[in-house]
Design an enzyme around this catalytic site. Sequence first.
Site, short mmCIF file in Angstrom:
data_model
loop_
_atom_site.label_atom_id
_atom_site.label_comp_id
_atom_site.label_asym_id
_atom_site.label_seq_id
_atom_site.Cartn_x
_atom_site.Cartn_y
_atom_site.Cartn_z
N HIS A 63 0.83 -1.21 0.00
CA HIS A 63 0.00 0.00 0.00
C HIS A 63 0.87 1.26 0.00
CE1 HIS A 63 -3.11 -2.84 1.08
NE2 HIS A 63 -2.50 -3.14 2.20
N HIS A 93 5.31 6.51 6.91
CA HIS A 93 5.02 6.09 5.53
C HIS A 93 4.51 7.30 4.76
CE1 HIS A 93 1.18 5.80 7.68
NE2 HIS A 93 0.68 6.22 6.53
N HIS A 95 1.98 8.91 1.34
CA HIS A 95 0.90 8.78 0.36
C HIS A 95 1.25 9.76 -0.75
CE1 HIS A 95 -1.78 6.71 3.34
NE2 HIS A 95 -1.07 7.43 4.20
N GLU A 105 -3.42 13.47 1.34
CA GLU A 105 -4.72 12.97 1.83
C GLU A 105 -5.51 14.14 2.39
OE1 GLU A 105 -3.71 9.24 4.16
OE2 GLU A 105 -4.62 8.60 2.29
N HIS A 118 3.23 10.50 6.91
CA HIS A 118 2.57 10.21 8.19
C HIS A 118 3.56 9.57 9.16
CE1 HIS A 118 -1.66 10.02 6.18
NE2 HIS A 118 -1.27 11.26 6.44
N THR A 198 -6.24 6.40 7.69
CA THR A 198 -6.80 6.69 6.36
C THR A 198 -6.74 5.46 5.46
OG1 THR A 198 -4.69 7.37 5.44
CG2 THR A 198 -6.00 9.08 6.53
N THR A 199 -6.33 4.34 6.06
CA THR A 199 -6.34 3.07 5.33
C THR A 199 -7.11 2.06 6.17
OG1 THR A 199 -4.33 2.32 6.45
CG2 THR A 199 -4.03 3.46 4.36
O1 LIG Z 1 -0.85 2.75 11.68
C1 LIG Z 1 -1.27 3.51 10.64
C2 LIG Z 1 -1.41 2.97 9.39
C3 LIG Z 1 -1.84 3.76 8.34
C4 LIG Z 1 -2.15 5.09 8.51
S1 LIG Z 1 -2.72 6.09 7.22
C5 LIG Z 1 -2.02 5.65 9.75
O2 LIG Z 1 -2.32 6.97 9.87
C6 LIG Z 1 -1.59 4.85 10.83
ZN LIG Z 2 -1.04 7.20 6.27
#
Ligand SMILES: Oc1ccc(S)c(O)c1
Ligand SMILES: [Zn+2]
Length: 260
Positions: A63, A93, A95, A105, A118, A198-199
Amino acid sequence: GNPWGYGKQDGPSVWHKNYPVAEGDRQSPIDIVPHQASHDPSLGPIVLNYDKCTSIKIANNGHSVVVEFEDSDDRSVIQGGPLGNPYRLKQFHFHWGGKDCHGSEHTVAGNSYASELHLVHWNAVKYKTFEEAATAPDGLAVLGIFLETGDNHRWLHTITDVLYTVKFKGSVTDFKGFNPKCLLPSSLHYWTYLGSLTTPPLYESVTWIIVKDPIIVSEKQLGKFRTLVFTGEEEDQRTRMENNFRPPQPLKGRKVRSSN
Ligand SMILES: Oc1ccc(S)c(O)c1
Ligand SMILES: [Zn+2]
């Protein structure tokens, strides 16, 4: 097959079928309207203690690309701002879009940035594990940083230079000694509100802290994220990893507060 993704058949518009909380009252991301945010003078500064942080590995989870940290003690924490206690850094991570005009996002007055970082933290004071915290209303604190294209970012190459080693879903590479403090803008003025991952599983457990100022990265650096693929090496499909962002969700009466 994939439980969820960002495509037509498995993307944000159908996540609610397997994850009904997708239609909940505190979903993320949201569109932030600066002039409707209430300035809260009681909101102190965000304090990051990342100097003893221990990054372990970088991975493609199908992802996004994720950097995981050692979180067995309070060596790297975020505190202050809207947070009642320190939260422990677990992973970060990104996006991003297929083009620079979108990819973040959260949006600001309807405008998207090219990408969003994030930094995910969990409340180890109240909860024993990340997994437990992730299902609690005050369990997670995510620091969101916007990425805008322009000049080369001085430190982002540390990540973009190794992305080729995690091209495929399920690939992992050692990634030690990286301090994400180098990815933050100079000013940490922020907006904050209560939301969700958001996932999927979209848990409503996140205190969001969105930094107002973006960091600047080059088109070339951002382009390297788009060389990753959602699919595994053994699959015949090679689906470019891009547009892995969820669109803004209904505010449902929530208040967005602004630090100074
Ligand atoms: O632990 C997380 C996984 C994905 C996302 S988008 C988060 O904000 C926290
Ligand atoms: Zn995220």
